[in-house]
Design an enzyme around this catalytic site. Structure first.
Site, PDB file in Angstrom:
ATOM      1  N   TYR A 109      32.149  38.911  48.389  1.00 17.76           N
ATOM      2  CA  TYR A 109      33.132  38.012  47.457  1.00 17.76           C
ATOM      3  C   TYR A 109      32.106  37.316  46.812  1.00 17.76           C
ATOM      4  CZ  TYR A 109      36.264  34.713  45.823  1.00 17.76           C
ATOM      5  OH  TYR A 109      37.004  33.912  44.952  1.00 17.76           O
ATOM      6  N   GLU A 197      36.215  36.363  39.029  1.00 22.16           N
ATOM      7  CA  GLU A 197      36.105  37.097  40.477  1.00 22.16           C
ATOM      8  C   GLU A 197      35.865  38.581  40.750  1.00 22.16           C
ATOM      9  OE1 GLU A 197      38.997  35.355  43.876  1.00 22.16           O
ATOM     10  OE2 GLU A 197      39.900  37.059  42.860  1.00 22.16           O
TER      11      GLU A 197
END
Length: 386
Positions: A109, A197
């Protein structure tokens, strides 16, 4: 303003950041062409909507034949995809991204966002990427790595290396991660973004870093100077009431309750919604009409609130500072008559000429319920929908 995944990935590619090869489709007849263009014998079909949780909702599918690809495209296009982020109404799927599959060794992530507390841009990463990142952040926050970017010097090489080491990357991957992270920082700054993101950033079996997914949010306040990004807005992915409010220069966010809120001031609006919740109600929206609300502004606000079929009562909470309460009361009365409001309207006024404003509402004959204070207004609104 949110970008679609395929739009966000184009910004990454322009910066030299690796992404899977893909084709954007808007009709089922293009499916076979996409398979031929991408080659291979397996593809990923991804619904393009502005919401997370697509995978769990069936909006991301791996197909292993042309027939399965055509079937997935046909069933997803035109469907309403409901995820945990856009429930209960969901969003219409009008475009799909079909991508090549990759041999994935692990998922990471990675994001850049604005930390309001430190007033800095922060690089956030975790070696546990994928669909469960929210759960990891909640249950095991130590797995989340952070580097705060200096507003003058920006994201530094040593910070990228710190994160790369923390993620367990090795050898050439450390340099590749540094280039990728600094590239994302440049995209963030150049385009006035509020969020980038990448979830997941994958390490392939060959050891390469590839952005498998990407979400980008642009700061609405900077769209006037980001005209190339502004034209990418997809109003079909936004609540129609929010689109109408933006055109009327009103700050409106749709919620799932049944008590419409009309307030002047963002902080006061938040307090109003809190009081409604405290007394057992559910706000239907956040709506800030601004400090200089006029009869015309109030009328537009009433129309937008009432376009939500779930609204069973309206709570108007106005502080008459810039605008006197008698002028506001006149505007409310005019708006109620013009719009033809059929649900209870509870009004709490405070500020200059509040007594005169309350008197005007009481004598108006439009059925407006005047409240003594905010707590009284919230209780009356909750009782009206009970």
């Amino acid at each position: 303003m949110n970008l679609h995944e395929y739009q966000a990935k184009q910004l990454l590619r322009d910066q030299g950041i690796p992404t899977p090869r893909g084709v954007v489709l808007d009709n089922a007849g293009q499916a076979e062409m996409a398979a031929t263009h991408l080659g291979g014998d397996a593809w990923v079909v991804k619904a393009q909507i502005h919401a997370g949780g697509r995978g769990k909702a069936g909006g991301v599918r791996v197909v292993r034949s042309v027939d399965d690809l055509i079937h997935a495209v046909s069933t997803l296009l035109g469907s309403c995809l409901v995820t945990y982020q856009n429930a209960p109404d969901g969003q219409m799927v009008t475009r799909l991204l079909v991508e090549e599959t990759l041999d994935i060794a692990r998922e990471i992530y990675l994001s850049l966002t604005v930390d309001r507390e430190s007033e800095r841009i922060v690089l956030v990463a975790s070696g546990s990427g994928g669909m469960e990142i929210e759960e990891i952040a909640r249950t095991d926050p130590d797995k989340i790595l952070r580097e705060v970017c200096d507003p003058v010097w920006g994201l530094q090489d040593y910070q990228c290396r710190n994160v790369a080491f923390g993620l367990g990357l090795e050898g050439a991957q450390i340099g590749a991660f540094t280039r990728l992270a600094k590239g994302i920082y440049q995209i963030f700054m150049r385009n006035d973004l509020s969020l980038v993101e990448i979830n997941p950033l994958v390490v392939t079996s060959a050891g390469e870093l590839v952005a498998l997914d990407c979400k980008i949010s642009v700061d609405d306040n900077a769209l006037y100077r980001q005209k190339e990004l502004a034209v990418l807005r997809d109003p079909t992915q936004e609540d129609a009431k929010e689109v109408a409010a933006r055109e009327a220069d009103l700050n409106y966010i749709a919620l799932n309750g049944n008590i419409g809120c009309m307030v002047n001031g963002a902080g006061l609006a938040m307090a109003t919604m809190d009081l409604i919740k405290l007394h057992g109600g559910q706000p239907a929206n956040f709506l800030d009409v601004g400090g200089g609300a006029t009869a015309e502004t109030v009328a537009k606000a009433f129309k937008i609130i009432l376009s939500d079929a779930n609204v069973k009562a309206i709570l108007v909470n106005i502080f008459g500072g810039i605008m006197r309460c008698d002028i506001i009361a006149e505007g409310i009365i005019t708006a109620v008559k013009e719009v033809g409001v059929k649900v209870p309207v509870i009004v709490r006024l405070e500020g200059t000429n509040v007594e005169l404003g309350q008197k005007m509402l009481a004598e108006s004959g439009v059925g407006v319920i005047s409240a003594d204070d905010l707590t009284d207004a919230a209780k009356r609104a909750v009782a009206a929908v009970a």
